[in-house]
Every structure is written in C-alpha cells, then in structure tokens.
Design an enzyme around this catalytic site. Structure first.
Site, PDB file in Angstrom:
ATOM      1  N   HIS A 200       3.796  -2.373   3.000  1.00  0.00           N
ATOM      2  CA  HIS A 200       3.895  -1.051   2.373  1.00  0.00           C
ATOM      3  C   HIS A 200       5.185  -0.943   1.567  1.00  0.00           C
ATOM      4  O   HIS A 200       6.268  -1.134   2.140  1.00  0.00           O
ATOM      5  CB  HIS A 200       3.855   0.048   3.447  1.00  0.00           C
TER       6      HIS A 200
ATOM      7  N   HIS B  59      -5.091   9.378   1.065  1.00  0.00           N
ATOM      8  CA  HIS B  59      -5.057   8.564   2.288  1.00  0.00           C
ATOM      9  C   HIS B  59      -5.801   9.157   3.488  1.00  0.00           C
ATOM     10  O   HIS B  59      -5.323   9.114   4.635  1.00  0.00           O
ATOM     11  CB  HIS B  59      -3.593   8.285   2.676  1.00  0.00           C
TER      12      HIS B  59
ATOM     13  N   HIS C 148      -6.456   3.133  -3.570  1.00  0.00           N
ATOM     14  CA  HIS C 148      -6.261   3.358  -2.124  1.00  0.00           C
ATOM     15  C   HIS C 148      -6.535   4.825  -1.772  1.00  0.00           C
ATOM     16  O   HIS C 148      -5.992   5.336  -0.805  1.00  0.00           O
ATOM     17  CB  HIS C 148      -4.834   2.945  -1.755  1.00  0.00           C
TER      18      HIS C 148
ATOM     19  N   ASP D 286       0.804  -1.219   0.000  1.00  0.00           N
ATOM     20  CA  ASP D 286       0.000   0.000   0.000  1.00  0.00           C
ATOM     21  C   ASP D 286       0.844   1.279   0.000  1.00  0.00           C
ATOM     22  O   ASP D 286       2.009   1.270   0.390  1.00  0.00           O
ATOM     23  CB  ASP D 286      -0.879   0.033   1.260  1.00  0.00           C
ATOM     24  N   ASP D 287       0.173   2.344  -0.389  1.00  0.00           N
ATOM     25  CA  ASP D 287       0.629   3.737  -0.224  1.00  0.00           C
ATOM     26  C   ASP D 287       1.669   4.198  -1.247  1.00  0.00           C
ATOM     27  O   ASP D 287       2.126   5.326  -1.157  1.00  0.00           O
ATOM     28  CB  ASP D 287       1.158   4.012   1.202  1.00  0.00           C
TER      29      ASP D 287
HETATM   30 NI    NI Z   1      -2.518   2.938   3.389  1.00  0.00          NI
END
Ligand code: NI
Length: 236
Positions: A187, A97, A93, A43-44
């Site tokens: 991540h 955020h 996503h 993620d991210d």
């Molecule tokens: Ni995230």
C-alpha cells in the site's frame, strides 16, 4: 575462383548465408519467460507518499501497478499522470473501498464505472483490470466485472503492511514473498512501506529480478473478463 568482398557487403553476405532464416511471423518470447519477474502492486492511493515511491521506482528503472481509489484520484492528477508517464500501470480499486460482496449490483456498477471515468479523465488511460477491496469477491461480483470486461487481479503474497507499520517487517515480508512471477500486495498509503521499498527494490534488482507491471507479468496470457487471478496462497 576467389571473390573478394569487403566491409559491410561481406558482413551482409556472411550473415545472410549463415543465419538460419527466422519464420516471418516469429513472435518474440514474452519478457517474463526470459527474465525473473515480480509484480509489486500498490493499493489505496494515490496519496501524498506516492511521489517518493515513484522516485524510488524511477531510480531503479522498476515498474509497478497502482490500484487506485476513484475518490483519491481527482485531486492528485499530477501523481496519476506521473504514473502513466513513467511506465507504471493503473488498475481500478473502486471509488470508496467497500466490500463489494455486500453491495447491490447497482452500487457495484457505480463504484467501478465512476472510478474508470475519473481515471480516464485525469490520466487519459482506461484500466484493463480491477482489484476488489480486501480481495473480497464472489460469483456475482465476478459476473459484474465480466460485464465491464475487467479481470480481477489478486496476489500471491500479502504483506499486511497496513497492519505492520514497521519498515523492517514490511521489507522482510516483501522479500519473503519475492519469488519468480509473484504478485505482491502493498500500500502506498503506508509511509513505512514507501520507506521499505528503497531497500526492497535495490535488493531485488541486485538479485536479478525485473520489477514489472501486471500486464508485463501476464505476457501472452490473456485473462478472461471477470476471472480472478492469481489464486492467493493458502494461509499457513
Ligand atoms: Ni485496498
């Protein structure tokens, strides 16, 4: 009477006589019913560490799912294209955020639609699911995701790698959560995670696990738009 047939003809005759006829509409079993599968999810990103992770995955023919942030996508078109070209999956996503449960409906819709758009523009694909930041969701977020046709993908194991920032700890936690049909949250913005994945992917591959995308893990199972899956493990 003796009939002599040779070579390919003999083989064809024997095969057609001996093999039970498969029903014309026989569907192959989903890959993950035949294999021990795990979905690693990152993620991210995308982030400058992402290419090193893609190298590790490529080396082991492993596939993963990237839940990307819209605001990071545009300036990293090469990484996005590489993910698609190398068989990985991309999920939404959000743009920035935020905790979706704290936003207005309009703000939520903007977070999701702007991210769908930039991914489409840059990578040429449209994500078919999303992951709410920090897993924060509720009925309202769920019904808005339903309007986008997007199931919400959560996880079975969260490594808390962003907190650990330690290669060995991240490696051990990932291996601890690595069970058949696990969805593991990591991540690619954490350099220690990217370093740890070299050993993790190698170890899991040697244990006979297939590292697959979320879609491959789901196989025949169709998630409903807005549905949250899988249910996270209870905290011990
Ligand atoms: Ni995230």
């Amino acid at each position: 009477m003796r009939v002599i047939v040779r070579g390919a003809l003999a083989l064809a005759l024997t095969t057609s006589l001996l093999a039970p006829a498969a029903p014309a509409n026989a569907k192959p079993k989903p890959y993950c019913e035949l294999h021990k599968c795990i979905a690693l999810t990152f993620d991210d990103g995308p982030w400058p560490y992402t290419p090193a992770l893609l190298d590790t995955l490529k080396k082991h023919k492993a596939k993963a799912t990237f839940f990307v942030l819209g605001r990071k996508v545009e300036s990293r078109a090469d990484m996005m294209k590489r993910m698609v070209d190398e068989g990985h999956e991309i999920g939404n996503h959000t743009w920035d955020h935020p905790d979706l449960t704290k936003l207005t409906d309009e703000e939520i819709l903007s977070e999701i639609s702007s991210t769908q758009q930039v991914i489409q523009d840059v990578a040429g694909i449209t994500p078919t699911f999303m992951r709410p930041p920090n897993g924060a969701t509720n009925t309202r977020v769920g019904s808005l995701m339903k309007s986008f046709g997007l199931p919400q993908i959560l996880w079975t194991g969260s490594t808390l790698d962003w907190q650990a920032r330690n290669t060995k700890v991240i490696r051990d936690r990932t291996l601890k959560y690595a069970k058949r049909n696990a969805v593991i949250l990591l991540h690619d913005i954490v350099p220690e995670t990217v370093t740890a994945m070299s050993t993790v992917v190698d170890t899991l591959t040697k244990k006979g696990y297939k590292l697959v995308t979320v879609s491959t893990l789901l196989g025949d199972r169709e998630l409903k738009p807005g549905e949250a899956w899988p249910k996270p493990e209870k905290k011990k």
